[in-house]
Design a protein around this motif. Sequence first.
Motif, PDB file in Angstrom:
ATOM      1  N   LYS A  40      12.334 -11.560  -3.281  1.00  0.00           N
ATOM      2  CA  LYS A  40      11.480 -11.901  -4.417  1.00  0.00           C
ATOM      3  C   LYS A  40      10.281 -10.951  -4.505  1.00  0.00           C
ATOM      4  CE  LYS A  40      10.297 -14.947  -7.716  1.00  0.00           C
ATOM      5  NZ  LYS A  40      11.125 -15.158  -8.924  1.00  0.00           N
ATOM      6  N   PHE A  41       9.683 -10.643  -3.361  1.00  0.00           N
ATOM      7  CA  PHE A  41       8.514  -9.764  -3.318  1.00  0.00           C
ATOM      8  C   PHE A  41       8.860  -8.370  -3.823  1.00  0.00           C
ATOM      9  CE2 PHE A  41       5.857  -6.661  -1.026  1.00  0.00           C
ATOM     10  CZ  PHE A  41       4.586  -7.113  -1.355  1.00  0.00           C
ATOM     11  N   PHE A 105       5.116  -6.475   3.740  1.00  0.00           N
ATOM     12  CA  PHE A 105       4.585  -7.109   2.526  1.00  0.00           C
ATOM     13  C   PHE A 105       3.257  -6.471   2.099  1.00  0.00           C
ATOM     14  CE2 PHE A 105       7.397 -10.213   4.449  1.00  0.00           C
ATOM     15  CZ  PHE A 105       8.089 -10.726   3.362  1.00  0.00           C
ATOM     16  N   GLN A 106       3.276  -5.196   1.781  1.00  0.00           N
ATOM     17  CA  GLN A 106       2.057  -4.490   1.374  1.00  0.00           C
ATOM     18  C   GLN A 106       2.045  -4.279  -0.138  1.00  0.00           C
ATOM     19  OE1 GLN A 106      -0.585  -3.798   3.556  1.00  0.00           O
ATOM     20  NE2 GLN A 106       0.725  -5.215   4.723  1.00  0.00           N
ATOM     21  N   SER A 107       1.441  -5.212  -0.848  1.00  0.00           N
ATOM     22  CA  SER A 107       1.412  -5.137  -2.315  1.00  0.00           C
ATOM     23  C   SER A 107       0.586  -3.967  -2.827  1.00  0.00           C
ATOM     24  CB  SER A 107       0.865  -6.450  -2.883  1.00  0.00           C
ATOM     25  OG  SER A 107      -0.465  -6.677  -2.424  1.00  0.00           O
ATOM     26  N   GLY A 108      -0.315  -3.445  -1.991  1.00  0.00           N
ATOM     27  CA  GLY A 108      -1.126  -2.305  -2.410  1.00  0.00           C
ATOM     28  C   GLY A 108      -0.308  -1.059  -2.669  1.00  0.00           C
ATOM     29  N   LEU A 109       0.935  -1.037  -2.240  1.00  0.00           N
ATOM     30  CA  LEU A 109       1.812   0.117  -2.441  1.00  0.00           C
ATOM     31  C   LEU A 109       2.679  -0.018  -3.693  1.00  0.00           C
ATOM     32  CD1 LEU A 109       3.030   0.605   1.258  1.00  0.00           C
ATOM     33  CD2 LEU A 109       1.138   1.768   0.093  1.00  0.00           C
ATOM     34  N   ALA A 110       2.440  -1.052  -4.491  1.00  0.00           N
ATOM     35  CA  ALA A 110       3.289  -1.297  -5.667  1.00  0.00           C
ATOM     36  C   ALA A 110       3.241  -0.158  -6.675  1.00  0.00           C
ATOM     37  CB  ALA A 110       2.877  -2.607  -6.340  1.00  0.00           C
ATOM     38  N   GLY A 111       2.136   0.581  -6.711  1.00  0.00           N
ATOM     39  CA  GLY A 111       2.010   1.677  -7.659  1.00  0.00           C
ATOM     40  C   GLY A 111       2.577   2.992  -7.186  1.00  0.00           C
ATOM     41  N   MET A 112       3.092   3.029  -5.976  1.00  0.00           N
ATOM     42  CA  MET A 112       3.664   4.266  -5.422  1.00  0.00           C
ATOM     43  C   MET A 112       5.005   4.580  -6.082  1.00  0.00           C
ATOM     44  SD  MET A 112       1.432   5.327  -3.252  1.00  0.00           S
ATOM     45  CE  MET A 112       2.285   6.471  -2.162  1.00  0.00           C
ATOM     46  N   GLY A 200      -0.070 -11.600   6.655  1.00  0.00           N
ATOM     47  CA  GLY A 200      -1.008 -11.320   7.740  1.00  0.00           C
ATOM     48  C   GLY A 200      -1.345 -12.557   8.554  1.00  0.00           C
ATOM     49  N   VAL A 201      -1.593 -13.657   7.874  1.00  0.00           N
ATOM     50  CA  VAL A 201      -1.903 -14.920   8.557  1.00  0.00           C
ATOM     51  C   VAL A 201      -0.720 -15.378   9.405  1.00  0.00           C
ATOM     52  CG1 VAL A 201      -2.420 -17.371   8.207  1.00  0.00           C
ATOM     53  CG2 VAL A 201      -3.596 -15.648   6.839  1.00  0.00           C
TER      54      VAL A 201
END
Length: 466
Positions: A40-41, A105-112, A200-201
């Motif tokens: 899903k992610f 699960f690193q959403s900050g990389l979605a724009g790569m 992370g948690v």
Amino acid sequence: MASESKSALRPFGMKDKLGYMFGDFGNDFTFILSSLFLMKFYTDVMGVSAGVVGIVMMAARIVDAFTDITMGQIVDRCKPTKDGKFRPWLKRMCGPVAIASFLIFQSGLAGMPYGFKVAWLAVTYILWGSIFYTSINIPYGSMASAVSPESKDRAELSTWRTIGSSLASLVIGVGTPMIAYVTVDGKTMLSGSRMTIIAGVFSVCAILCYLLCFKMVQERVQLTTKSEKLDLGKLVKSIATNRSLMGIIAAALMLLLSQLTMSGMSSYVYPNYYGSAAAQSLSSLVGMAGTLLICAPTAVKLSQKFGKKELATAGAIVGAVSYLLCFLLRPSNPFVFVAFAAVATISMGYFNTVVWAMITDVIDDTEVRTGVREDGTVYSVYSFARKLGQAISSGLIGALLTMVGYSEATAFDPAVTGKIFNLACLAPFAGFVALALILVFLYPLNKTRVEQNVATLAARREGKEN
């Protein structure tokens, strides 16, 4: 044991059972998170097609074919330390497996660029599942044989392991949808930034659980350390001719294929077909609560009375019937679908509760037939089958979603979501039917044979001690 005097060993008891529970709790903080939300992610947040995600996850299992067996051989050959033969691996590898899970699960990389995102998934997923998870899960699973030689104690360890898994499912399956989903323009959508924080948690929680397992469980049985050189041909032949091992492998493959397809599709059928993330949380809550309150307290007694194989077969049949009825009735209310899913989850909870004790039955059966005990090797082969089931289910979900035309653009198209409902019912139904057939016709360790094996090994060990 060589590492601890017998006088220093406390009797097997609740501390061991709770500690073993925490071990699977730690495992499932990363395993269940991946099973439920990785597809899903990457489809909804990272913009990678479901088919590509499925292919990457299936390809990683090729690596597992080597790493799982290799780790099993390492475990069988490693010498006990002051902490035991298996426990040290929990402390050594808890950090790496948790960090690798978080990196997925690193959403900050979605724009790569698209290729970078696929490569990131492949590298982090292999690091997590094929290397670090393997290096902690195989010693943990093999450890049950060293905690106690008694069949009843091992059945209790299996029950408490399932309790740990169920608690993790409650935390992840119930809590995550309530936090990770947001409503955008009236549509229920997954938040990438929230998923990164959740991962992370959960990674921190996994480390804490592994360390609790290390502290609370004690190894009491001195198992033979293999010293002979690895003969790959002999190993493959031994596995291929071991009917009980092949039976439990096939059963594990079908169990994981059924359950993970069921749970994986829940991330699409509830928010997309029914438009209810709350129903997804409730489904996890009811199913896992039923496993904890119904299966866990009764599984040991029922398996002692009827047999583990017999109990698991009955659960598979009930699960299949539940999903067939759901497909035929096609409920419009999401909470009716929740009820059908809960019946299947609870019925299969009996198999999940005793399956780890079934592995020790296979190890015992192998020792009876060959005179050689290979806890790590047998468990590593079983572990590979479980991860193969996980990968095939991911690949199957990806392929089926692609086949029905699912994408970011069609995620809420009624023609597509209707087909998603069909898949959510028929895929687990077919899997549960196949599982029941495997247990009946392929897996040979019924109640009578298990009891005979336990008596044979007890007599052998008593003869060696006298």
